[in-house]
Design a protein around this motif. Structure first.
Motif, short mmCIF file in Angstrom:
data_model
loop_
_atom_site.label_atom_id
_atom_site.label_comp_id
_atom_site.label_asym_id
_atom_site.label_seq_id
_atom_site.Cartn_x
_atom_site.Cartn_y
_atom_site.Cartn_z
N PHE A 39 0.05 18.17 -4.17
CA PHE A 39 -0.19 17.58 -2.81
C PHE A 39 -1.00 16.92 -2.42
O PHE A 39 -1.22 15.84 -2.12
CB PHE A 39 -0.69 19.29 -2.08
N GLY A 40 -2.08 16.60 -4.30
CA GLY A 40 -2.62 15.21 -3.17
C GLY A 40 -1.85 13.87 -3.75
O GLY A 40 -2.21 12.98 -3.13
N VAL A 41 -1.34 13.67 -5.13
CA VAL A 41 -0.42 13.04 -4.87
C VAL A 41 0.78 12.57 -3.79
O VAL A 41 1.04 11.76 -3.14
CB VAL A 41 0.44 13.41 -6.22
N ALA A 42 1.00 13.74 -3.13
CA ALA A 42 2.01 13.05 -2.25
C ALA A 42 1.73 12.76 -0.95
O ALA A 42 1.72 12.30 -0.18
CB ALA A 42 2.84 14.92 -1.48
N ALA A 43 0.59 13.65 -0.30
CA ALA A 43 -0.68 12.88 0.55
C ALA A 43 -0.67 11.64 0.36
O ALA A 43 -1.29 10.53 1.06
CB ALA A 43 -1.83 14.37 0.56
N SER A 44 -1.68 11.07 -1.41
CA SER A 44 -1.92 9.66 -1.19
C SER A 44 -0.92 8.91 -0.88
O SER A 44 -0.52 7.86 -0.93
CB SER A 44 -2.33 9.72 -2.16
N ILE A 45 0.94 9.18 -1.31
CA ILE A 45 1.76 9.08 -1.48
C ILE A 45 2.20 8.60 0.28
O ILE A 45 2.80 7.52 0.17
CB ILE A 45 3.18 9.14 -1.90
N ILE A 46 2.13 9.21 1.13
CA ILE A 46 2.48 9.19 2.44
C ILE A 46 1.20 8.42 3.02
O ILE A 46 1.53 7.40 3.76
CB ILE A 46 2.26 10.56 2.56
N ALA A 75 -0.64 5.83 1.09
CA ALA A 75 0.07 4.40 0.80
C ALA A 75 0.96 3.94 1.60
O ALA A 75 1.43 3.04 1.93
CB ALA A 75 0.16 4.14 -0.55
N GLU A 76 2.31 4.32 1.53
CA GLU A 76 3.00 4.07 2.21
C GLU A 76 3.48 3.57 3.52
O GLU A 76 3.54 2.60 3.78
CB GLU A 76 4.23 5.36 2.07
N SER A 77 2.18 4.74 4.18
CA SER A 77 1.81 3.81 5.40
C SER A 77 1.31 3.23 5.36
O SER A 77 1.76 2.30 7.07
CB SER A 77 0.94 5.46 6.04
N TRP A 78 -0.35 2.75 5.41
CA TRP A 78 -0.09 1.46 5.58
C TRP A 78 0.56 0.33 4.57
O TRP A 78 0.56 -1.16 5.31
CB TRP A 78 -1.41 1.72 3.67
N ARG A 79 1.24 0.96 3.89
CA ARG A 79 2.17 -0.55 2.89
C ARG A 79 2.96 -0.28 4.40
O ARG A 79 2.85 -2.36 4.43
CB ARG A 79 3.27 0.25 2.36
N SER A 80 3.25 0.74 5.37
CA SER A 80 4.79 -0.53 6.24
C SER A 80 3.39 -0.95 7.48
O SER A 80 4.09 -2.22 8.16
CB SER A 80 5.52 1.06 6.46
#
Length: 143
Positions: A37-44, A46-51
């Motif tokens: 869950f932590g990895v998935a949340a951090s990926i989401i 990070a992707e939101s910040w990148r976009s």
């Protein structure tokens, strides 16, 4: 289990204590699910910040491009206006040269007629010299 029961909306029941093997298994499941869950949340995140960062850069690029196009448009309009003014001045100068050409032809015809003895010399009118701004009229008594 008590916490899980409250989240799922079940009635509180008496829960038997787990043996050590099941407790370790339940703890390992909880840690692994928490990690995933932590990895998935951090990926989401990070992707939101990148976009967001990418969209911001794109907006800045588009704004800069529009500003450059507006500046170039203004320069081209100024150049077009200058070209129109130059064209008008050139046209006026051409008309003046055409008038001078006609006048010089008349003078040449008269000079040739007099020199060939076809007619007697008669005075001719001096043309009015038209001066245009920006044009250097250095032709004095060209006759």
């Amino acid at each position: 289990m008590t916490l899980k029961m409250k989240f799922l909306g079940y009635k509180k029941e008496v829960i038997r204590p787990l043996n050590d093997a099941r407790a370790v298994e339940a703890g390992a499941n909880f840690l692994s699910e928490s990690f995933i869950f932590g990895v998935a949340a951090s990926i989401i995140i990070a992707e939101s910040w990148r976009s967001h960062y990418s969209a911001k850069n794109r907006r800045n690029y588009v704004d800069d491009a529009l500003e450059n196009l507006e500046d170039e448009n203004i320069k081209l309009k100024e150049l077009l206006e200058t070209t129109r003014e130059n064209q008008k001045t050139t046209k006026d100068r051409l008309e003046l040269l055409e008038q001078d050409n006609i006048h010089l032809r008349k003078i040449l015809d008269e000079v040739l007629s007099v020199s060939l003895g076809l007619k007697r010399h008669s005075g001719y009118e001096q043309p009015k010299i038209v001066t245009l701004p920006g044009i250097n009229n250095n032709h004095k008594d060209e006759q």
